[in-house]
Design a protein around this motif. Structure first.
Motif, mmCIF file in Angstrom:
data_model
loop_
_atom_site.group_PDB
_atom_site.id
_atom_site.type_symbol
_atom_site.label_atom_id
_atom_site.label_comp_id
_atom_site.label_asym_id
_atom_site.label_seq_id
_atom_site.Cartn_x
_atom_site.Cartn_y
_atom_site.Cartn_z
ATOM 1 N N THR A 1 0.852 -1.191 0.000
ATOM 2 C CA THR A 1 0.000 0.000 0.000
ATOM 3 C C THR A 1 0.886 1.239 0.000
ATOM 4 O OG1 THR A 1 -0.060 0.137 2.407
ATOM 5 C CG2 THR A 1 -1.774 -1.213 1.335
ATOM 6 N N PRO A 2 0.346 2.369 -0.459
ATOM 7 C CA PRO A 2 1.137 3.604 -0.391
ATOM 8 C C PRO A 2 1.616 3.915 1.031
ATOM 9 C CG PRO A 2 -0.726 3.922 -1.841
ATOM 10 C CD PRO A 2 -0.906 2.572 -1.181
ATOM 11 N N ALA A 3 0.764 3.663 2.023
ATOM 12 C CA ALA A 3 1.164 3.936 3.412
ATOM 13 C C ALA A 3 2.336 3.059 3.833
ATOM 14 C CB ALA A 3 -0.020 3.722 4.345
ATOM 15 N N LEU A 4 2.299 1.798 3.440
ATOM 16 C CA LEU A 4 3.393 0.889 3.774
ATOM 17 C C LEU A 4 4.689 1.316 3.084
ATOM 18 C CD1 LEU A 4 4.227 -1.770 5.172
ATOM 19 C CD2 LEU A 4 3.542 -2.952 3.097
ATOM 20 N N LEU A 5 4.592 1.695 1.835
ATOM 21 C CA LEU A 5 5.774 2.155 1.101
ATOM 22 C C LEU A 5 6.338 3.435 1.711
ATOM 23 C CD1 LEU A 5 4.548 1.505 -2.543
ATOM 24 C CD2 LEU A 5 6.308 0.234 -1.311
ATOM 25 N N ARG A 6 5.469 4.337 2.064
ATOM 26 C CA ARG A 6 5.916 5.607 2.640
ATOM 27 C C ARG A 6 6.568 5.382 4.001
ATOM 28 N NH1 ARG A 6 3.105 11.051 4.098
ATOM 29 N NH2 ARG A 6 4.966 12.317 3.942
ATOM 30 N N ALA A 7 6.064 4.422 4.757
ATOM 31 C CA ALA A 7 6.613 4.139 6.085
ATOM 32 C C ALA A 7 8.054 3.637 6.016
ATOM 33 C CB ALA A 7 5.732 3.116 6.796
ATOM 34 N N GLU A 8 8.456 3.093 4.853
ATOM 35 C CA GLU A 8 9.824 2.603 4.689
ATOM 36 C C GLU A 8 10.846 3.724 4.858
ATOM 37 O OE1 GLU A 8 11.181 -0.529 4.166
ATOM 38 O OE2 GLU A 8 9.151 -1.185 4.697
ATOM 39 N N ASP A 9 10.516 4.909 4.354
ATOM 40 C CA ASP A 9 11.429 6.055 4.453
ATOM 41 C C ASP A 9 10.615 7.340 4.310
ATOM 42 O OD1 ASP A 9 13.505 7.858 4.442
ATOM 43 O OD2 ASP A 9 14.612 6.902 2.813
ATOM 44 N N PRO A 10 9.883 7.724 5.363
ATOM 45 C CA PRO A 10 8.976 8.873 5.249
ATOM 46 C C PRO A 10 9.674 10.191 4.927
ATOM 47 C CG PRO A 10 9.031 8.036 7.507
ATOM 48 C CD PRO A 10 9.850 7.105 6.673
ATOM 49 N N GLY A 11 10.942 10.310 5.247
ATOM 50 C CA GLY A 11 11.650 11.538 4.927
ATOM 51 C C GLY A 11 11.989 11.663 3.456
ATOM 52 N N ARG A 12 12.030 10.551 2.753
ATOM 53 C CA ARG A 12 12.427 10.556 1.349
ATOM 54 C C ARG A 12 11.259 10.268 0.412
ATOM 55 N NH1 ARG A 12 14.172 6.950 -2.475
ATOM 56 N NH2 ARG A 12 13.912 5.198 -1.105
ATOM 57 N N ILE A 13 10.311 9.476 0.862
ATOM 58 C CA ILE A 13 9.192 9.063 0.004
ATOM 59 C C ILE A 13 7.947 9.854 0.388
ATOM 60 C CG2 ILE A 13 7.734 7.138 -0.710
ATOM 61 C CD1 ILE A 13 10.044 5.260 0.109
ATOM 62 N N ASP A 14 7.480 10.685 -0.540
ATOM 63 C CA ASP A 14 6.256 11.428 -0.256
ATOM 64 C C ASP A 14 5.045 10.625 -0.721
ATOM 65 O OD1 ASP A 14 5.871 11.829 -3.015
ATOM 66 O OD2 ASP A 14 6.668 13.860 -2.972
ATOM 67 N N HIS A 15 3.863 11.157 -0.437
ATOM 68 C CA HIS A 15 2.629 10.427 -0.739
ATOM 69 C C HIS A 15 2.475 10.161 -2.238
ATOM 70 C CE1 HIS A 15 -1.373 8.886 -0.078
ATOM 71 N NE2 HIS A 15 -1.843 9.726 -0.976
ATOM 72 N N VAL A 16 2.804 11.132 -3.059
ATOM 73 C CA VAL A 16 2.662 10.975 -4.517
ATOM 74 C C VAL A 16 3.590 9.869 -5.019
ATOM 75 C CG1 VAL A 16 2.956 12.122 -6.752
ATOM 76 C CG2 VAL A 16 1.895 13.347 -4.849
ATOM 77 N N GLU A 17 4.829 9.847 -4.549
ATOM 78 C CA GLU A 17 5.769 8.793 -4.942
ATOM 79 C C GLU A 17 5.271 7.424 -4.489
ATOM 80 O OE1 GLU A 17 10.251 10.471 -5.049
ATOM 81 O OE2 GLU A 17 9.271 10.512 -3.084
ATOM 82 N N ALA A 18 4.727 7.363 -3.279
ATOM 83 C CA ALA A 18 4.216 6.097 -2.763
ATOM 84 C C ALA A 18 3.034 5.601 -3.592
ATOM 85 C CB ALA A 18 3.824 6.239 -1.299
ATOM 86 N N LEU A 19 2.136 6.518 -3.959
ATOM 87 C CA LEU A 19 1.007 6.137 -4.820
ATOM 88 C C LEU A 19 1.503 5.616 -6.164
ATOM 89 C CD1 LEU A 19 -1.582 9.004 -4.269
ATOM 90 C CD2 LEU A 19 -1.905 6.584 -3.745
ATOM 91 N N SER A 20 2.466 6.301 -6.739
ATOM 92 C CA SER A 20 3.020 5.908 -8.027
ATOM 93 C C SER A 20 3.710 4.545 -7.934
ATOM 94 C CB SER A 20 4.001 6.971 -8.518
ATOM 95 O OG SER A 20 4.572 6.579 -9.739
ATOM 96 N N ALA A 21 4.487 4.333 -6.872
ATOM 97 C CA ALA A 21 5.191 3.057 -6.698
ATOM 98 C C ALA A 21 4.208 1.903 -6.523
ATOM 99 C CB ALA A 21 6.139 3.137 -5.507
ATOM 100 N N ALA A 22 3.135 2.130 -5.762
ATOM 101 C CA ALA A 22 2.125 1.081 -5.571
ATOM 102 C C ALA A 22 1.438 0.753 -6.896
ATOM 103 C CB ALA A 22 1.108 1.512 -4.521
ATOM 104 N N ALA A 23 1.123 1.786 -7.676
ATOM 105 C CA ALA A 23 0.487 1.562 -8.985
ATOM 106 C C ALA A 23 1.440 0.835 -9.939
ATOM 107 C CB ALA A 23 0.045 2.895 -9.586
ATOM 108 N N ASP A 24 2.710 1.212 -9.920
ATOM 109 C CA ASP A 24 3.706 0.540 -10.774
ATOM 110 C C ASP A 24 3.833 -0.933 -10.410
ATOM 111 O OD1 ASP A 24 4.159 2.965 -11.997
ATOM 112 O OD2 ASP A 24 6.092 3.325 -11.004
ATOM 113 N N TYR A 25 3.848 -1.229 -9.111
ATOM 114 C CA TYR A 25 3.957 -2.618 -8.660
ATOM 115 C C TYR A 25 2.726 -3.416 -9.104
ATOM 116 C CZ TYR A 25 4.752 -6.677 -5.716
ATOM 117 O OH TYR A 25 4.957 -7.960 -5.285
#
Length: 139
Positions: free
Chosen positions: A57-81
């Motif tokens: 999930t975007p929240a799980l991805l963002r939790a990996e590195d919240p200082g580097r991964i913003d919400h938009v990047e997390a949404l994009s990464a989840a969609a790409d996966y």
């Protein structure tokens, strides 16, 4: 992973090598699935989901590195996966087609997308490798 000649491999030869690797892994994963030839796409998708586990999930991805991964990047990464997982399903279906059946357009499109995009190729090859190992108890 690299073709046998490494970075000295001409781009056209590398594309053929990676395309063959993708098909080989998809056929091996199809055999590992123990699904019936000609089964519905939903059956393949369900097997892939069970074997690979839940989607990130975007929240799980963002939790990996919240200082580097913003919400938009997390949404994009989840969609790409998710898209890569769909490509894996379509490629496995190529291996489950009836012998006299031509590959479905989705499988051909998935193969082209995976072969032509390095990031997608790495992700899908990783997924197919994990799925191919399922029947041997290594998945």
């Amino acid at each position: 992973m690299m073709p046998p000649a490494g970075s000295a491999t001409p781009p056209a030869d590398a594309a053929i090598w990676f395309g063959s690797l993708v098909i080989h892994l998809a056929l091996t994963a199809a055999a590992a699935s123990r699904l019936e030839q000609g089964c519905f796409r939903e059956a393949v998708s369900g097997w892939v989901g069970k074997a690979l586990g839940p989607l990130p999930t975007p929240a799980l991805l963002r939790a990996e590195d919240p200082g580097r991964i913003d919400h938009v990047e997390a949404l994009s990464a989840a969609a790409d996966y998710l898209q890569c997982r769909e490509y894996a399903v379509d490629l496995i279906r190529v291996g489950l087609a009836e012998p006299d059946q031509a590959p479905e357009e989705r499988g051909v499109d998935a193969h082209c997308a995976v072969t032509n995009d390095k990031k997608v190729r790495i992700t899908v090859i990783s997924m197919l490798g994990r799925l191919a190992a399922v029947s041997a108890g290594r998945g």
